[in-house]
Write a protein that holds these residues in place. Sequence first.
Motif, PDB file in Angstrom:
ATOM      1  N   ASN A  55      -0.755   0.029  16.921  1.00  0.00           N
ATOM      2  CA  ASN A  55      -1.840   0.990  17.080  1.00  0.00           C
ATOM      3  C   ASN A  55      -2.115   1.731  15.785  1.00  0.00           C
ATOM      4  OD1 ASN A  55      -2.154   0.311  19.759  1.00  0.00           O
ATOM      5  ND2 ASN A  55      -0.813   1.933  20.519  1.00  0.00           N
ATOM      6  N   GLN A  56      -1.057   2.065  15.036  1.00  0.00           N
ATOM      7  CA  GLN A  56      -1.232   2.750  13.761  1.00  0.00           C
ATOM      8  C   GLN A  56      -1.955   1.870  12.758  1.00  0.00           C
ATOM      9  OE1 GLN A  56       2.747   3.814  12.645  1.00  0.00           O
ATOM     10  NE2 GLN A  56       2.744   5.733  13.836  1.00  0.00           N
ATOM     11  N   MET A  57      -1.575   0.595  12.681  1.00  0.00           N
ATOM     12  CA  MET A  57      -2.166  -0.309  11.697  1.00  0.00           C
ATOM     13  C   MET A  57      -3.653  -0.524  11.920  1.00  0.00           C
ATOM     14  SD  MET A  57       0.700  -3.190  10.779  1.00  0.00           S
ATOM     15  CE  MET A  57       1.106  -3.639  12.448  1.00  0.00           C
ATOM     16  N   GLN A  58      -4.096  -0.425  13.161  1.00  0.00           N
ATOM     17  CA  GLN A  58      -5.509  -0.631  13.456  1.00  0.00           C
ATOM     18  C   GLN A  58      -6.393   0.430  12.807  1.00  0.00           C
ATOM     19  OE1 GLN A  58      -5.505  -0.796  17.747  1.00  0.00           O
ATOM     20  NE2 GLN A  58      -5.187  -3.006  17.788  1.00  0.00           N
ATOM     21  N   THR A  59      -5.803   1.597  12.471  1.00  0.00           N
ATOM     22  CA  THR A  59      -6.590   2.680  11.868  1.00  0.00           C
ATOM     23  C   THR A  59      -6.324   2.814  10.369  1.00  0.00           C
ATOM     24  OG1 THR A  59      -4.880   4.317  12.381  1.00  0.00           O
ATOM     25  CG2 THR A  59      -6.576   3.934  14.057  1.00  0.00           C
ATOM     26  N   MET A  60      -5.475   1.974   9.809  1.00  0.00           N
ATOM     27  CA  MET A  60      -5.135   2.075   8.390  1.00  0.00           C
ATOM     28  C   MET A  60      -6.141   1.348   7.518  1.00  0.00           C
ATOM     29  SD  MET A  60      -0.989   1.504   8.661  1.00  0.00           S
ATOM     30  CE  MET A  60      -0.677   1.673   6.908  1.00  0.00           C
ATOM     31  N   SER A  61      -6.339   1.850   6.304  1.00  0.00           N
ATOM     32  CA  SER A  61      -7.237   1.201   5.349  1.00  0.00           C
ATOM     33  C   SER A  61      -6.556  -0.031   4.769  1.00  0.00           C
ATOM     34  CB  SER A  61      -7.583   2.173   4.223  1.00  0.00           C
ATOM     35  OG  SER A  61      -6.429   2.423   3.429  1.00  0.00           O
ATOM     36  N   PRO A  62      -7.342  -0.962   4.170  1.00  0.00           N
ATOM     37  CA  PRO A  62      -6.726  -2.143   3.545  1.00  0.00           C
ATOM     38  C   PRO A  62      -5.694  -1.792   2.479  1.00  0.00           C
ATOM     39  CG  PRO A  62      -9.076  -2.481   3.824  1.00  0.00           C
ATOM     40  CD  PRO A  62      -8.813  -1.052   4.179  1.00  0.00           C
ATOM     41  N   SER A  63      -5.973  -0.748   1.678  1.00  0.00           N
ATOM     42  CA  SER A  63      -5.023  -0.385   0.623  1.00  0.00           C
ATOM     43  C   SER A  63      -3.737   0.197   1.216  1.00  0.00           C
ATOM     44  CB  SER A  63      -5.654   0.613  -0.353  1.00  0.00           C
ATOM     45  OG  SER A  63      -6.113   1.770   0.330  1.00  0.00           O
ATOM     46  N   LEU A  77      -2.521  -0.583   4.185  1.00  0.00           N
ATOM     47  CA  LEU A  77      -1.815  -1.714   4.777  1.00  0.00           C
ATOM     48  C   LEU A  77      -1.031  -2.480   3.715  1.00  0.00           C
ATOM     49  CD1 LEU A  77      -4.476  -3.081   7.288  1.00  0.00           C
ATOM     50  CD2 LEU A  77      -2.176  -2.300   7.886  1.00  0.00           C
ATOM     51  N   PHE A  78      -1.690  -2.702   2.556  1.00  0.00           N
ATOM     52  CA  PHE A  78      -1.003  -3.443   1.495  1.00  0.00           C
ATOM     53  C   PHE A  78       0.168  -2.634   0.951  1.00  0.00           C
ATOM     54  CE2 PHE A  78      -0.073  -4.922  -2.731  1.00  0.00           C
ATOM     55  CZ  PHE A  78      -0.132  -6.304  -2.595  1.00  0.00           C
ATOM     56  N   ALA A  79      -0.007  -1.303   0.808  1.00  0.00           N
ATOM     57  CA  ALA A  79       1.078  -0.456   0.309  1.00  0.00           C
ATOM     58  C   ALA A  79       2.280  -0.506   1.248  1.00  0.00           C
ATOM     59  CB  ALA A  79       0.587   0.979   0.150  1.00  0.00           C
ATOM     60  N   ARG A  80       2.000  -0.551   2.557  1.00  0.00           N
ATOM     61  CA  ARG A  80       3.082  -0.662   3.537  1.00  0.00           C
ATOM     62  C   ARG A  80       3.792  -2.004   3.396  1.00  0.00           C
ATOM     63  NH1 ARG A  80       2.664   0.641   9.988  1.00  0.00           N
ATOM     64  NH2 ARG A  80       4.553  -0.443  10.636  1.00  0.00           N
ATOM     65  N   PHE A  81       2.999  -3.092   3.252  1.00  0.00           N
ATOM     66  CA  PHE A  81       3.566  -4.428   3.064  1.00  0.00           C
ATOM     67  C   PHE A  81       4.410  -4.476   1.788  1.00  0.00           C
ATOM     68  CE2 PHE A  81       2.941  -8.542   0.869  1.00  0.00           C
ATOM     69  CZ  PHE A  81       3.613  -9.369   1.748  1.00  0.00           C
ATOM     70  N   GLU A 133       7.760  -2.839   2.323  1.00  0.00           N
ATOM     71  CA  GLU A 133       8.638  -3.648   3.161  1.00  0.00           C
ATOM     72  C   GLU A 133       9.234  -4.811   2.398  1.00  0.00           C
ATOM     73  OE1 GLU A 133       6.294  -4.772   6.499  1.00  0.00           O
ATOM     74  OE2 GLU A 133       6.429  -2.807   7.484  1.00  0.00           O
ATOM     75  N   ARG A 134       8.429  -5.404   1.483  1.00  0.00           N
ATOM     76  CA  ARG A 134       8.902  -6.570   0.729  1.00  0.00           C
ATOM     77  C   ARG A 134       9.819  -6.177  -0.431  1.00  0.00           C
ATOM     78  NH1 ARG A 134       6.386 -11.614   1.361  1.00  0.00           N
ATOM     79  NH2 ARG A 134       7.961 -12.257  -0.152  1.00  0.00           N
ATOM     80  N   ASN A 135       9.547  -5.017  -1.078  1.00  0.00           N
ATOM     81  CA  ASN A 135      10.241  -4.674  -2.315  1.00  0.00           C
ATOM     82  C   ASN A 135      11.200  -3.494  -2.198  1.00  0.00           C
ATOM     83  OD1 ASN A 135       8.779  -6.540  -4.326  1.00  0.00           O
ATOM     84  ND2 ASN A 135       7.091  -5.514  -3.279  1.00  0.00           N
ATOM     85  N   GLY A 136      11.123  -2.769  -1.087  1.00  0.00           N
ATOM     86  CA  GLY A 136      12.046  -1.652  -0.880  1.00  0.00           C
ATOM     87  C   GLY A 136      11.701  -0.392  -1.644  1.00  0.00           C
ATOM     88  N   VAL A 137      10.562  -0.367  -2.336  1.00  0.00           N
ATOM     89  CA  VAL A 137      10.123   0.818  -3.090  1.00  0.00           C
ATOM     90  C   VAL A 137       8.636   1.042  -2.861  1.00  0.00           C
ATOM     91  CG1 VAL A 137      11.878   0.580  -4.891  1.00  0.00           C
ATOM     92  CG2 VAL A 137       9.676  -0.568  -5.164  1.00  0.00           C
ATOM     93  N   GLU A 138       8.203   2.272  -3.085  1.00  0.00           N
ATOM     94  CA  GLU A 138       6.788   2.602  -2.959  1.00  0.00           C
ATOM     95  C   GLU A 138       6.020   2.064  -4.164  1.00  0.00           C
ATOM     96  OE1 GLU A 138       5.501   4.141  -0.419  1.00  0.00           O
ATOM     97  OE2 GLU A 138       7.130   5.256   0.554  1.00  0.00           O
ATOM     98  N   MET A 139       4.726   1.786  -3.968  1.00  0.00           N
ATOM     99  CA  MET A 139       3.861   1.427  -5.088  1.00  0.00           C
ATOM    100  C   MET A 139       3.672   2.641  -5.992  1.00  0.00           C
ATOM    101  SD  MET A 139       0.894  -0.906  -3.267  1.00  0.00           S
ATOM    102  CE  MET A 139       0.091  -1.266  -4.840  1.00  0.00           C
ATOM    103  N   SER A 140       3.532   2.393  -7.291  1.00  0.00           N
ATOM    104  CA  SER A 140       3.283   3.484  -8.225  1.00  0.00           C
ATOM    105  C   SER A 140       1.832   3.954  -8.114  1.00  0.00           C
ATOM    106  CB  SER A 140       3.555   3.023  -9.658  1.00  0.00           C
ATOM    107  OG  SER A 140       2.587   2.049 -10.051  1.00  0.00           O
ATOM    108  N   THR A 141       1.548   5.116  -8.694  1.00  0.00           N
ATOM    109  CA  THR A 141       0.175   5.641  -8.695  1.00  0.00           C
ATOM    110  C   THR A 141      -0.768   4.673  -9.392  1.00  0.00           C
ATOM    111  OG1 THR A 141       1.032   7.906  -8.726  1.00  0.00           O
ATOM    112  CG2 THR A 141      -1.267   7.601  -9.353  1.00  0.00           C
ATOM    113  N   GLU A 142      -0.302   4.089 -10.497  1.00  0.00           N
ATOM    114  CA  GLU A 142      -1.143   3.140 -11.251  1.00  0.00           C
ATOM    115  C   GLU A 142      -1.422   1.892 -10.419  1.00  0.00           C
ATOM    116  OE1 GLU A 142       1.586   4.552 -12.348  1.00  0.00           O
ATOM    117  OE2 GLU A 142       0.873   5.868 -13.956  1.00  0.00           O
TER     118      GLU A 142
END
Length: 380
Positions: A335-343, A345-349, A352-361
């Motif tokens: 239900n949460q993912m249905q309201t998330m933006s593409p960016s 969703l990708f940041a969440r993915f 999950e794959r790398n174990g760290v958050e994406m940087s601001t850049e």
Amino acid sequence: MKFAHLADLHLGMVVNHVSMAEEQKHILKEIVKILEEEKPDALLIAGDVYDKAVPSVEAVNLLDDFLTDLVKYHIRTYLIAGNHDQGDRLAYAGHLLASQGIHICGNFDGKMDHDVLADAFGKVHVWLLPYIRPSYVNRYLDEDERVGSYQEAVAKAIAMSDVDFSKRNVIVSHQFVTGAQVDPLGSEQLIVGGLDEISSSVYDGFDYAALGHIHRRQKINDHVIYAGTPLAYSFAEEKQEKSISFIQMEKKGTVHVYTRTLTPLHHLRTIEGYYKEILSAADEDENKEDYVRFVLHDNQEQPDAIRYLRQLYPNAMRLEYDNERTRAEMIQPVNQMQTMSPSDLFARFYKERNGVEMSTEQISWLKDLIDEIWNGGEQV
């Protein structure tokens, strides 16, 4: 003329943190043995030879041994880069290898690489088209001729190559054809939204299109066929029969296709049930060396379950729970993912794959890229 068709070797693949190197070494030896029995005029390998653009030393050695065996048994080979491959690395020493009957096409350079074979029915033209995006084709076109879709890119690449369709032609290609059956939880990584889809009609006129990219072997139509992977690379593929395809080509328009089954060193399989039942049944299991995914139905988590299971099944890969609690917990993220933006969703993915958050850049670059794609710009 007889061809063998393979694709998506994904040498260097790691499944659930387990290297598939020994499995791949085994299956490549089995492939060579079958090729020696079948004696095709040529082997077609339709991309994703490596699993990563920068392959491990282990993966490079696997390919080295495989190509050495092919040369040893005089098996002429045509090999293209897929979306997982880096074309220049794959085609290293290509001119030297071509002198040994190993033809590698790593990049599209304005027209398809081309070779000609001959049999009692005349010439057969073999065309090599590595994985392409619109940008790969546009660099060879004037501004008013540039293409905007993958469909147009493949069609334009073929048109630029002056194929004589009155002759017998085979194309080796690595793209996502509309209608191909993709396992939802499989190991293919396709572009979100189907931006890379093309119609099988782009291959009309070819007597056979040897495709790679989709991991399940399947016929799109009688002359457009995916070979599939030689091994199962996810538990979504565990019940698929893996094979090598053979194409018997006679006069123009006459093509017969059959397969030879490939048998892995160890199978991927799922064992599902209650923890105590699985433990008690293990004594009767004759295939404990398989790569196993356990799905437990117990409502309470079992302490150290995976450690005890690995004492019985040394290649146990994963432990999951499927019960009332886990099924209820799955509803909320969906239900949460249905309201998330593409960016988002990708940041969440990415996390999950790398174990760290994406940087601001990285987030800024991602948003700019998504805006460009959504507004009809060309993907890079």
